[in-house]
Design a protein around this motif. Structure first.
Motif, mmCIF file in Angstrom:
data_model
loop_
_atom_site.group_PDB
_atom_site.id
_atom_site.type_symbol
_atom_site.label_atom_id
_atom_site.label_comp_id
_atom_site.label_asym_id
_atom_site.label_seq_id
_atom_site.Cartn_x
_atom_site.Cartn_y
_atom_site.Cartn_z
ATOM 1 N N PRO A 23 0.809 -1.224 0.000
ATOM 2 C CA PRO A 23 0.000 0.000 0.000
ATOM 3 C C PRO A 23 0.844 1.277 0.000
ATOM 4 C CG PRO A 23 -0.781 -1.532 1.661
ATOM 5 C CD PRO A 23 0.494 -2.092 1.114
ATOM 6 N N SER A 24 2.042 1.217 0.560
ATOM 7 C CA SER A 24 2.869 2.421 0.626
ATOM 8 C C SER A 24 3.311 2.896 -0.760
ATOM 9 C CB SER A 24 4.089 2.181 1.517
ATOM 10 O OG SER A 24 4.866 1.125 1.005
ATOM 11 N N ARG A 25 3.325 2.001 -1.743
ATOM 12 C CA ARG A 25 3.685 2.396 -3.111
ATOM 13 C C ARG A 25 2.682 3.386 -3.679
ATOM 14 N NH1 ARG A 25 4.207 -3.189 -5.681
ATOM 15 N NH2 ARG A 25 5.659 -4.060 -4.211
ATOM 16 N N HIS A 26 1.461 3.335 -3.193
ATOM 17 C CA HIS A 26 0.396 4.162 -3.732
ATOM 18 C C HIS A 26 0.019 5.301 -2.793
ATOM 19 C CE1 HIS A 26 0.086 0.999 -6.686
ATOM 20 N NE2 HIS A 26 -0.030 0.123 -5.705
ATOM 21 N N GLU A 71 15.758 7.862 6.131
ATOM 22 C CA GLU A 71 15.641 6.687 7.005
ATOM 23 C C GLU A 71 14.574 6.896 8.067
ATOM 24 O OE1 GLU A 71 19.413 5.383 8.567
ATOM 25 O OE2 GLU A 71 20.344 5.453 6.592
ATOM 26 N N CYS A 72 14.525 8.102 8.626
ATOM 27 C CA CYS A 72 13.526 8.416 9.652
ATOM 28 C C CYS A 72 12.114 8.336 9.069
ATOM 29 C CB CYS A 72 13.795 9.806 10.220
ATOM 30 S SG CYS A 72 12.656 10.286 11.525
ATOM 31 N N ILE A 73 11.924 8.899 7.892
ATOM 32 C CA ILE A 73 10.610 8.863 7.244
ATOM 33 C C ILE A 73 10.206 7.427 6.933
ATOM 34 C CG2 ILE A 73 9.361 9.473 5.129
ATOM 35 C CD1 ILE A 73 10.916 12.158 5.199
ATOM 36 N N LEU A 74 11.128 6.643 6.411
ATOM 37 C CA LEU A 74 10.836 5.246 6.087
ATOM 38 C C LEU A 74 10.449 4.467 7.348
ATOM 39 C CD1 LEU A 74 10.702 3.072 3.926
ATOM 40 C CD2 LEU A 74 13.120 2.630 4.327
ATOM 41 N N SER A 75 11.207 4.651 8.421
ATOM 42 C CA SER A 75 10.902 3.958 9.680
ATOM 43 C C SER A 75 9.562 4.402 10.241
ATOM 44 C CB SER A 75 12.001 4.224 10.709
ATOM 45 O OG SER A 75 13.212 3.641 10.307
ATOM 46 N N SER A 76 9.285 5.697 10.167
ATOM 47 C CA SER A 76 8.012 6.217 10.671
ATOM 48 C C SER A 76 6.840 5.657 9.875
ATOM 49 C CB SER A 76 7.987 7.746 10.596
ATOM 50 O OG SER A 76 8.953 8.296 11.445
ATOM 51 N N CYS A 77 6.981 5.625 8.544
ATOM 52 C CA CYS A 77 5.914 5.084 7.699
ATOM 53 C C CYS A 77 5.668 3.610 7.990
ATOM 54 C CB CYS A 77 6.250 5.287 6.230
ATOM 55 S SG CYS A 77 6.149 6.992 5.687
ATOM 56 N N VAL A 84 3.787 3.407 11.278
ATOM 57 C CA VAL A 84 2.401 3.829 11.104
ATOM 58 C C VAL A 84 1.595 2.718 10.432
ATOM 59 C CG1 VAL A 84 0.916 5.420 9.804
ATOM 60 C CG2 VAL A 84 2.853 6.309 11.112
ATOM 61 N N PHE A 85 2.177 2.077 9.408
ATOM 62 C CA PHE A 85 1.494 0.972 8.744
ATOM 63 C C PHE A 85 1.237 -0.160 9.735
ATOM 64 C CE2 PHE A 85 1.687 -3.157 6.632
ATOM 65 C CZ PHE A 85 0.628 -3.043 5.765
ATOM 66 N N TYR A 86 2.264 -0.504 10.501
ATOM 67 C CA TYR A 86 2.152 -1.575 11.479
ATOM 68 C C TYR A 86 1.063 -1.250 12.514
ATOM 69 C CZ TYR A 86 3.374 -4.594 15.415
ATOM 70 O OH TYR A 86 3.319 -5.482 16.453
ATOM 71 N N ASP A 87 1.111 -0.029 13.047
ATOM 72 C CA ASP A 87 0.128 0.368 14.059
ATOM 73 C C ASP A 87 -1.288 0.360 13.492
ATOM 74 O OD1 ASP A 87 2.262 0.713 15.779
ATOM 75 O OD2 ASP A 87 2.244 2.912 15.673
ATOM 76 N N GLY A 88 -1.442 0.862 12.257
ATOM 77 C CA GLY A 88 -2.757 0.869 11.623
ATOM 78 C C GLY A 88 -3.274 -0.536 11.364
ATOM 79 N N PHE A 89 -2.379 -1.416 10.934
ATOM 80 C CA PHE A 89 -2.764 -2.800 10.679
ATOM 81 C C PHE A 89 -3.216 -3.469 11.982
ATOM 82 C CE2 PHE A 89 -2.115 -7.310 9.974
ATOM 83 C CZ PHE A 89 -2.644 -7.488 8.714
ATOM 84 N N CYS A 90 -2.450 -3.254 13.049
ATOM 85 C CA CYS A 90 -2.811 -3.834 14.354
ATOM 86 C C CYS A 90 -4.151 -3.299 14.841
ATOM 87 C CB CYS A 90 -1.725 -3.545 15.384
ATOM 88 S SG CYS A 90 -0.206 -4.476 15.111
ATOM 89 N N LEU A 91 -4.357 -2.002 14.713
ATOM 90 C CA LEU A 91 -5.618 -1.408 15.138
ATOM 91 C C LEU A 91 -6.781 -1.976 14.322
ATOM 92 C CD1 LEU A 91 -7.178 0.611 16.850
ATOM 93 C CD2 LEU A 91 -6.626 2.355 15.132
#
Length: 93
Positions: free
Chosen positions: A15-18, A61-67, A70-77
């Protein structure tokens, strides 16, 4: 047919590609960032340019790690919401 989870695991769904693909504000910001980067690179030379390149790598690197987080947290939620909806539970631990 693979499940959504299998597609994500296999790397066939990213999903991050889009991200922002249809968001005009994000597109404009990306264009502005690129323009400012090119302008800044024209003015920098020597040690200042090397320092900026190191800074730029850290920001990427910071932006990539943050994204990723965020994806992980959203998926878990989303998973917790789905589990709660399917089980009727008030609290999922």
């Amino acid at each position: 047919m693979d499940s959504i989870i299998a597609k994500i695991w296999q790397g066939n769904l990213a999903p991050s590609r889009h991200c922002g693909e249809h968001n005009q504000e994000i597109k404009q910001l990306e264009e502005l960032m690129q323009l400012n980067l090119e302008t800044l690179e024209e003015y920098l030379s020597g040690p200042a340019r090397k320092m900026f390149e190191k800074y730029y790598v850290c920001v990427e690197e910071c932006i990539l790690s943050s994204c990723e987080q965020v994806f992980y947290d959203g998926f878990c939620l989303g998973t917790k919401i789905t589990a709660e909806a399917l089980t009727g539970a008030e609290k999922i631990v």
